[in-house]
Write an enzyme that holds these catalytic residues in place. Structure first.
Site, PDB file in Angstrom:
ATOM      1  N   GLY A 114       0.793  -1.217   0.000  1.00 20.53           N
ATOM      2  CA  GLY A 114       0.000   0.000   0.000  1.00 20.53           C
ATOM      3  C   GLY A 114       0.822   1.262   0.000  1.00 20.53           C
ATOM      4  CB  CYS A 115       0.798   4.207  -2.073  1.00 19.25           C
ATOM      5  SG  CYS A 115       2.205   3.951  -3.105  1.00 19.25           S
TER       6      CYS A 115
END
Lengths: 275, 275
Positions: A114-115
């Site tokens: 995830g960013c």
């Protein structure tokens, strides 16, 4: 669906871009807008949980949505207040009865791709088998094209300063497609979580909605979309094999590499109609 | 610098892409290569630490580099063995004398904007003040252009399947620029960590190297580059304000939005020479 009881909220949005000087290849100094990035530490009932790095556009929605997508709270009714204080880079969340199964969930760290944040506490795949997405909704190709048009025309930080990801929640209309909300953040997962939080605040159900992201369709992105009850997931980017496998397993309609008139339908073709 | 004692290593690379069927806008079925994504749980001295979602190209280097960049080990000498077992999606790391300050570090979760993993245990900014980057090295514009050329020509999963980020470690040569190593992963932070791990395995010092990433220059990216002792950081993407502030503070030479002949120099201009 009537909006549920709304918790007490601050409205603490940060300035989203900052102008700084940079030197280009000709040696010229160019004033350049860049996206902000701020630590935001979540405290739930005075307990420190996590620090997220965020653009700061929607910290209240982000905090609520993060808790929702981590499955630490089950409904908005559980949350009494969300108070952001940028002087301390903190958001204090007060619940009515504590978090669900917090010890077990907070004890298990899966750091995903995830960013924005990449930790899905409590196991990535725990509740996949319980997800049921409706099959009575269709997505038409014309609606998809209308969505991509609407996104392209939407004002955004990305156009101004780059370095952010955007997510939109949309629905089909007789004329095409309507964007209901659009969030950006330095990480795509913060943008997803902000949408999840705002859906709760607005009392929106996911079953007739389309989720659009500029970010890649990884396992975590697919799971979060499904957890929000949304059967349609569209990205201009690519996907990973695990994202694909999960979409297949739960029957999500997943479209990637969507740019202009081009796209690839990877999963859930039963819900898609070409014109 | 002579290579240090090398730990016992497995060599457990996964197949990196998988071909799946997708349907395009014409209704044609198109075989499409997509990137793999696999959970990899790190155990240190039999203790479960974290699960990373990875492409699986360099799991041993990733595990070592993750520990290095989280500052849980201080040198390769501390690591006796790294054994990856994909049957259990796990990597068992054995140390000679335990991890550094593990309880304090593992107790504090900052989830950053990292792709691949985004948790910098033990506080994001703890050791910034101790970082000293050399100022006796220069980066010439011609070297920068040679680097961008070399990256563009490098064979990559991205060209084939998309959905991954790449990082390269390079150095200037009389003829231009040489790429010493190139790692891709579904998250840019895994790619950074794999480089950090491989630098240790190869006994490479960072002070005369250039770090290139396709990913955005956020606070975590800047800190990791500096922790590896590398004074030059180049990205084709943008940056966040915090990334910029940290680069300014530690005196890192940071170049962003580098594509073709265009780039923007944001920090550390004292080390940069236009031709």
């Amino acid at each position: 669906m009537t909006p549920p009881h709304r918790p007490l909220l601050s409205q603490a949005r940060r300035p989203l871009t900052i102008e700084i000087p940079a030197v280009d290849e000709r040696g010229d100094t160019v004033p350049t807008s860049i996206a902000g990035e701020h630590p935001l530490t979540l405290y739930v009932d005075k307990r420190e949980i996590v620090t997220l790095m965020t653009l700061g556009a929607a910290p209240e929605a982000l905090a609520i949505g993060w808790l929702r997508n981590q499955r630490l709270v089950r409904s908005l009714d559980e949350i009494a207040a969300v108070q952001v204080d940028w002087d301390t880079d903190a958001v204090a969340i007060t619940t009515r009865a504590g978090m669900q199964d917090a010890e077990r969930k907070l004890g298990s760290r899966t750091v995903t791709t995830g960013c924005g944040q990449g930790t899905v506490f409590g196991g990535l795949m725990d509740e996949i088998d319980q997800i049921r997405l409706p099959h009575d909704r269709q997505l038409r190709q014309s609606t998809l094209y209308a969505l991509m048009d609407a996104v392209r025309h939407h004002e955004s930080i990305y156009k101004q300063a780059g370095a952010v990801h955007g997510c939109a929640l949309a629905r089909a209309t007789p004329g095409g497609c309507e964007i209901l909300m659009f969030f950006e953040d330095v990480g795509r997962h913060n943008a997803v979580d902000a949408i999840a939080g705002q859906m709760w605040l607005d009392g929106l159900d996911g079953s007739d909605k389309i989720f659009y992201t500029t970010g890649r369709l990884t396992s975590e992105m697919v799971i979060k979309t499904a957890q929000m009850g949304i059967p349609f997931l569209v990205s201009r980017s690519g996907l990973t094999h695990m994202g694909w496998q999960i979409a297949q397993k739960i029957g999500l309609t997943m479209i990637g590499r969507a740019q202009g008139k081009h796209y690839l339908l990877f999963s859930g073709a039963d819900r898609f109609e070409r014109d």
